[in-house]
Design a protein around this motif. Structure first.
Motif, PDB file in Angstrom:
ATOM      1  N   THR A  82     -10.694 -20.193 -65.408  1.00  0.00           N
ATOM      2  CA  THR A  82     -11.614 -19.941 -66.435  1.00  0.00           C
ATOM      3  C   THR A  82     -11.582 -18.546 -66.672  1.00  0.00           C
ATOM      4  N   LEU A  83     -12.185 -17.995 -67.835  1.00  0.00           N
ATOM      5  CA  LEU A  83     -12.195 -16.474 -68.099  1.00  0.00           C
ATOM      6  C   LEU A  83     -13.286 -15.944 -67.072  1.00  0.00           C
ATOM      7  N   GLU A  84     -14.369 -16.832 -66.873  1.00  0.00           N
ATOM      8  CA  GLU A  84     -15.424 -16.262 -66.019  1.00  0.00           C
ATOM      9  C   GLU A  84     -14.999 -16.225 -64.708  1.00  0.00           C
ATOM     10  N   ASP A  85     -14.098 -17.022 -64.174  1.00  0.00           N
ATOM     11  CA  ASP A  85     -13.363 -16.520 -62.945  1.00  0.00           C
ATOM     12  C   ASP A  85     -12.695 -15.451 -62.855  1.00  0.00           C
ATOM     13  N   LEU A  86     -12.129 -14.999 -63.864  1.00  0.00           N
ATOM     14  CA  LEU A  86     -11.555 -13.828 -64.056  1.00  0.00           C
ATOM     15  C   LEU A  86     -12.576 -12.463 -63.871  1.00  0.00           C
ATOM     16  N   GLU A  87     -13.966 -12.866 -64.411  1.00  0.00           N
ATOM     17  CA  GLU A  87     -14.628 -11.778 -64.127  1.00  0.00           C
ATOM     18  C   GLU A  87     -15.320 -11.599 -63.011  1.00  0.00           C
ATOM     19  N   ARG A  88     -15.456 -12.519 -61.995  1.00  0.00           N
ATOM     20  CA  ARG A  88     -15.733 -12.561 -60.793  1.00  0.00           C
ATOM     21  C   ARG A  88     -14.776 -12.775 -59.623  1.00  0.00           C
ATOM     22  N   ILE A  89     -14.070 -12.113 -59.793  1.00  0.00           N
ATOM     23  CA  ILE A  89     -12.649 -12.506 -58.728  1.00  0.00           C
ATOM     24  C   ILE A  89     -13.070 -12.445 -57.118  1.00  0.00           C
ATOM     25  N   SER A  90     -13.091 -13.315 -56.290  1.00  0.00           N
ATOM     26  CA  SER A  90     -13.344 -13.388 -55.107  1.00  0.00           C
ATOM     27  C   SER A  90     -12.000 -13.694 -54.304  1.00  0.00           C
ATOM     28  N   THR A  91     -11.200 -13.821 -54.775  1.00  0.00           N
ATOM     29  CA  THR A  91      -9.696 -13.843 -54.051  1.00  0.00           C
ATOM     30  C   THR A  91      -8.880 -12.534 -54.236  1.00  0.00           C
ATOM     31  N   VAL A 267     -19.820  -4.753 -53.543  1.00  0.00           N
ATOM     32  CA  VAL A 267     -20.511  -4.621 -55.020  1.00  0.00           C
ATOM     33  C   VAL A 267     -20.182  -6.087 -55.795  1.00  0.00           C
ATOM     34  N   PRO A 268     -21.270  -6.644 -56.438  1.00  0.00           N
ATOM     35  CA  PRO A 268     -20.925  -8.006 -56.904  1.00  0.00           C
ATOM     36  C   PRO A 268     -19.696  -7.846 -57.755  1.00  0.00           C
ATOM     37  N   PRO A 269     -18.856  -8.920 -57.424  1.00  0.00           N
ATOM     38  CA  PRO A 269     -17.553  -9.063 -58.230  1.00  0.00           C
ATOM     39  C   PRO A 269     -17.884  -8.521 -59.756  1.00  0.00           C
ATOM     40  N   ALA A 270     -18.798  -9.149 -60.380  1.00  0.00           N
ATOM     41  CA  ALA A 270     -18.877  -8.986 -61.830  1.00  0.00           C
ATOM     42  C   ALA A 270     -19.013  -7.492 -62.339  1.00  0.00           C
ATOM     43  N   LEU A 271     -19.350  -6.632 -61.340  1.00  0.00           N
ATOM     44  CA  LEU A 271     -19.774  -5.157 -61.647  1.00  0.00           C
ATOM     45  C   LEU A 271     -18.447  -4.358 -61.234  1.00  0.00           C
ATOM     46  N   ILE A 272     -16.973  -5.028 -61.020  1.00  0.00           N
ATOM     47  CA  ILE A 272     -15.992  -4.160 -60.790  1.00  0.00           C
ATOM     48  C   ILE A 272     -14.722  -4.931 -61.516  1.00  0.00           C
TER      49      ILE A 272
END
Ligand SMILES: Nc1ncnc2c1ncn2[C@@H]1O[C@H](COP(=O)(O)OP(=O)(O)O)[C@@H](O)[C@H]1O
Ligand SMILES: [Mg+2]
Length: 492
Positions: A82-91, A267-272
């Motif tokens: 999903t688009l949210e996944d793209l905003e908080r990528i952990s891989t 940093v939280p993934p959503a902030l980069i």
């Protein structure tokens, strides 16, 4: 001239060139895939410069029979839904381009099994799937890349010498060894074998590789910075364990003469945003993070901390007989008391806070503001240029027909009474001559420091990371020192 779409095989080679520029980029992408697959052991084998042969073997989750022919398709990935996944990528990976790109410019075998019982192998040449068959293989994935760029002669010609490419491969490999302490890594290149066993902590891993001279850490809610000063010669930067190149970070470290280091930023993934560079070698930090400011402040604090650490914090890591950590800092009246081996320090809490807030606001362009639940009328008028100045300090003021109304105050003043707020603003009330900014800021800070909440230990640590912790900028005393001898004298 007539425009027409580029033929797909040309397009593929153009894209492949962005992701895969040399054998070391193949090594990078394959290791990242193994990490994403949850491998606990990754082995890399390279012949010469890697152009003729690279093999990466992992014990990760493997690829199923159905997926195997699809992993080499452009933009096929299991990592983003999903688009949210793209905003908080952990891989490490997310674009589904690496295997496709490598496959387009090489002869590639992928062998994989998800259970160690049933396994399959595909063979791909220049992007075309030539063969798929069962194979005997353990759980995990093996990727073999041969004859890289065999169909892109231009790229082959522009590659650097075999020697420097194998250095680059080793360096790439080391980036992942450094940042993934839980994984065991092997590298076999030009008949040299290197191996690092899995470790529990990052400290141990960095020690294994370079030897650590000193470690410094900043831990805040949305940002953790760990800086290792190392014995070896290297400059490595990681953001969320991803190796990156960032000239601003390098410049900041250089300014403070930090030459050999390994720097981890969390940093939280959503902030980069990691999706700004084809090889994901750069990240962009969200502006709200104020990352570079905070990094420089952290680095700037170092000299004092180290000097202070010798006496002030010597007890910090010592354990008492019960095994509990000594806390060592407590509040007494309006002071924070800091005992150490050689003295007791009394830190004036409010003044210390004032100094900390001051150093914080000088590094900011504007102060964050909080909205008042009920707007507050002000008895005097404030002209437009003053209002915009006040806005940068977090005061939100509107001038209505008949009244002046305060709608927001600086966040650091949260908890102040209306009288206190007016006291700060009174600098503007009967303003005729030039405005005394310094006085205004000083008042603002005095009042903010009465209400601002920060725990004592943090106050002490922040204070001692400053250039001149003993006095406020107004010259007021912040620290009173009582040497142990003075106390001992009394008992003679
Ligand atoms: N070593 C591996 N182990 C398990 N699955 C893998 C491995 N390498 C690749 N894959 C699978 O192939 C897909 C495509 O890989 P890749 O082209 O690198 O794209 P991405 O990593 O961006 O998803 C991955 O999403 C993953 O499902
Ligand atoms: Mg990948």
């Amino acid at each position: 001239m007539k425009v027409r779409p580029l033929p797909p095989f040309v397009v593929n080679k153009i894209y492949a060139g962005e992701v895969i520029q040399s054998p070391s980029s193949v090594v990078k992408e394959l290791i990242e895939n193994s990490i994403d697959a949850g491998a606990t052991s990754i082995a890399v084998f390279v012949r010469g410069s890697g152009l003729s042969f690279i093999k990466v073997v992992d014990n990760g989750e493997g690829i199923s029979k159905e997926d195997l022919p699809n992993v080499i398709k452009k933009n096929w990935s299991s990592k983003i839904r999903t688009l949210e996944d793209l905003e908080r990528i952990s891989t490490m990976g997310f674009r589904g381009e690496a295997l496709h790109s490598i496959a387009s410019v090489s002869r590639m075998h992928i062998r994989s099994s998800t259970d160690g019982v049933e396994g399959y192998e595909i063979y791909v040449e220049g992007g075309n799937l030539m063969d798929m068959r069962p194979c005997a293989c353990g759980k995990g994935t093996t990727v073999i890349v041969e004859d890289l760029f065999f169909n892109v002669p231009v790229r082959r010609r522009f590659l650097s010498s075999s020697r420097s490419e194998s250095t680059r491969i080793k360096n790439t490999w080391l980036n992942y060894v450094l940042s993934h302490e839980n994984i065991e890594f092997h590298l076999r290149s030009s008949n040299k074998i290197q191996h690092y066993r899995a470790r529990e902590t990052l400290d141990e891993r960095i020690e294994d590789i370079y030897g650590v001279k000193e470690k410094r850490e900043l831990k805040e809610e949305d940002l953790t910075i760990t800086l290792y000063h190392i014995n070896g010669k290297a400059q490595k930067i990681f953001v969320n364990r991803r190796p990156v190149v960032d000239s601003r970070i390098t410049e900041i470290l250089g300014r403070y003469d930090i030459k050999n280091y390994v720097l981890f930023i969390e940093v939280p993934p959503a902030l980069i945003d990691v999706n700004v560079h084809p090889q994901k070698l750069q990240v962009r930090f969200s502006r709200s993070l104020k990352f570079y400011d905070r990094l420089s402040r952290f680095i700037r604090g170092r000299k004092t901390i180290i000097r202070m650490e010798e006496n002030l914090f010597t007890r910090r890591d010592e354990k008492d007989s019960t095994g509990k950590k000594e806390e060592g800092v407590f509040d007494w009246k309006e002071y924070i008391v800091v005992p150490s081996k050689t003295k007791i320090l009394f830190v004036h809490r409010q003044r210390a806070l004032k100094k900390i807030l001051e150093s914080d606001i000088v590094s900011r362009k504007r102060l964050p503001s909080i909205t008042l639940p009920v707007p507050m009328p002000i008895k005097f008028r404030i002209n437009e240029s003053d209002r915009s100045l006040l806005k940068t300090y977090g005061f939100d003021i509107v001038e209505l027909d008949k009244a002046t109304v305060l709608k927001g105050i600086p966040e650091i003043m949260e908890g102040a009474t209306p009288e206190e707020v007016l006291e700060v603003l009174s600098a503007f009330s009967d303003r005729k001559g030039p405005f005394d900014l310094k006085k205004f800021v000083n008042r603002l800070l005095s009042i903010a420091s009465r209400h601002y909440r920060m725990n004592s230990r943090t106050i002490v640590e922040k204070l001692f990371s400053m250039e001149n912790p003993a006095l406020t900028s107004e010259g007021e005393v912040i620290i009173y020192e009582l040497p142990a001898e003075k106390i001992e004298e009394k008992f003679m």
